[in-house]
Design a protein around this motif. Structure first.
Motif, PDB file in Angstrom:
ATOM      1  N   CYS A  76       0.827  -1.157  -0.264  1.00 43.18           N
ATOM      2  CA  CYS A  76       0.010  -0.122   0.082  1.00 43.18           C
ATOM      3  C   CYS A  76       0.854   1.164   0.070  1.00 43.18           C
ATOM      4  O   CYS A  76       1.809   1.227   0.856  1.00 43.18           O
ATOM      5  N   LYS A  77       0.442   2.158  -0.841  1.00 43.10           N
ATOM      6  CA  LYS A  77       1.285   3.384  -1.074  1.00 43.10           C
ATOM      7  C   LYS A  77       1.258   4.337   0.549  1.00 43.10           C
ATOM      8  O   LYS A  77       2.033   5.406   0.540  1.00 43.10           O
ATOM      9  N   GLU A 129       0.511  -2.233   4.008  1.00 44.67           N
ATOM     10  CA  GLU A 129       0.094  -3.644   3.816  1.00 44.67           C
ATOM     11  C   GLU A 129       0.178  -4.162   2.541  1.00 44.67           C
ATOM     12  O   GLU A 129       0.339  -3.548   1.436  1.00 44.67           O
ATOM     13  N   TRP A 130       0.445  -5.581   2.647  1.00 40.25           N
ATOM     14  CA  TRP A 130       0.598  -6.114   1.220  1.00 40.25           C
ATOM     15  C   TRP A 130      -0.482  -6.645   0.667  1.00 40.25           C
ATOM     16  O   TRP A 130      -1.694  -6.947   1.538  1.00 40.25           O
ATOM     17  N   PHE A 131      -0.848  -6.530  -0.638  1.00 42.63           N
ATOM     18  CA  PHE A 131      -2.236  -6.814  -1.170  1.00 42.63           C
ATOM     19  C   PHE A 131      -2.072  -7.194  -2.456  1.00 42.63           C
ATOM     20  O   PHE A 131      -1.181  -6.940  -3.216  1.00 42.63           O
ATOM     21  N   GLN A 161      -4.153  -0.126  -9.350  1.00 41.06           N
ATOM     22  CA  GLN A 161      -4.518   0.003  -7.891  1.00 41.06           C
ATOM     23  C   GLN A 161      -3.079   0.029  -7.091  1.00 41.06           C
ATOM     24  O   GLN A 161      -2.117  -0.615  -7.104  1.00 41.06           O
ATOM     25  N   ARG A 162      -3.111   1.162  -6.201  1.00 41.44           N
ATOM     26  CA  ARG A 162      -1.926   1.660  -5.314  1.00 41.44           C
ATOM     27  C   ARG A 162      -2.172   1.378  -3.996  1.00 41.44           C
ATOM     28  O   ARG A 162      -1.275   1.463  -3.141  1.00 41.44           O
ATOM     29  N   TYR A 163      -3.505   1.367  -3.507  1.00 39.85           N
ATOM     30  CA  TYR A 163      -3.729   1.226  -2.041  1.00 39.85           C
ATOM     31  C   TYR A 163      -4.683   0.164  -1.976  1.00 39.85           C
ATOM     32  O   TYR A 163      -5.265  -0.251  -2.842  1.00 39.85           O
ATOM     33  N   ALA A 170     -10.071   3.601   1.902  1.00 43.41           N
ATOM     34  CA  ALA A 170      -9.779   4.528   3.087  1.00 43.41           C
ATOM     35  C   ALA A 170      -8.120   5.060   3.067  1.00 43.41           C
ATOM     36  O   ALA A 170      -8.008   6.210   3.266  1.00 43.41           O
ATOM     37  N   CYS A 171      -7.228   4.026   2.685  1.00 47.03           N
ATOM     38  CA  CYS A 171      -6.045   4.548   2.641  1.00 47.03           C
ATOM     39  C   CYS A 171      -5.815   5.505   1.238  1.00 47.03           C
ATOM     40  O   CYS A 171      -4.995   6.440   1.805  1.00 47.03           O
ATOM     41  N   SER A 172      -6.434   5.419   0.480  1.00 46.54           N
ATOM     42  CA  SER A 172      -6.550   6.185  -0.930  1.00 46.54           C
ATOM     43  C   SER A 172      -6.951   7.712  -0.417  1.00 46.54           C
ATOM     44  O   SER A 172      -6.368   8.503  -0.655  1.00 46.54           O
ATOM     45  N   HIS A 173      -7.918   7.526   0.411  1.00 46.01           N
ATOM     46  CA  HIS A 173      -8.642   8.876   0.941  1.00 46.01           C
ATOM     47  C   HIS A 173      -7.556   9.714   2.050  1.00 46.01           C
ATOM     48  O   HIS A 173      -7.249  10.810   1.716  1.00 46.01           O
TER      49      HIS A 173
END
Length: 96
Positions: A24-25, A31-33, A40-42, A46-49
């Motif tokens: 996650c950026k 977190e790994w995803f 997709q970077r996040y 919620a992380c993007s926001h």
């Protein structure tokens, strides 16, 4: 043995997905995803926001006094000269 099979299956999946895994950026998450699409970077919205909000607030600092002056002049009139308001004094309670 179920535990050996589970560990072997997990290792196989990790080896298969490793090239596609991303972090996650958002710095506080990391977190790994497995991305759902290529851009997709996040790992979740919620992380993007949070990342976008932090970037916006760092570029646009807020001047509360200027906002107050603008609001007072709009409500009262152009000639108004708003001042800093004095702090309200609170009565101290006496210990008896």
């Amino acid at each position: 043995k179920p535990s050996t099979i589970t560990i072997a299956t997990a290792a196989d999946l990790l080896a298969e997905w490793w090239p596609q895994l991303r972090r996650c950026k958002y710095e506080q998450c990391r977190e790994w995803f497995l991305p759902r699409h290529g851009r997709q970077r996040y790992h979740d919205p919620a992380c993007s926001h949070h990342f976008r909000q932090a970037a916006f607030t760092s570029k646009h600092p807020r001047d509360y006094h200027a906002e107050y002056v603008k609001r007072v002049r709009r409500e009262v009139g152009k000639g108004a000269t708003p001042q800093l308001r004095p702090r309200k004094r609170t009565k101290k309670k006496r210990n008896r």
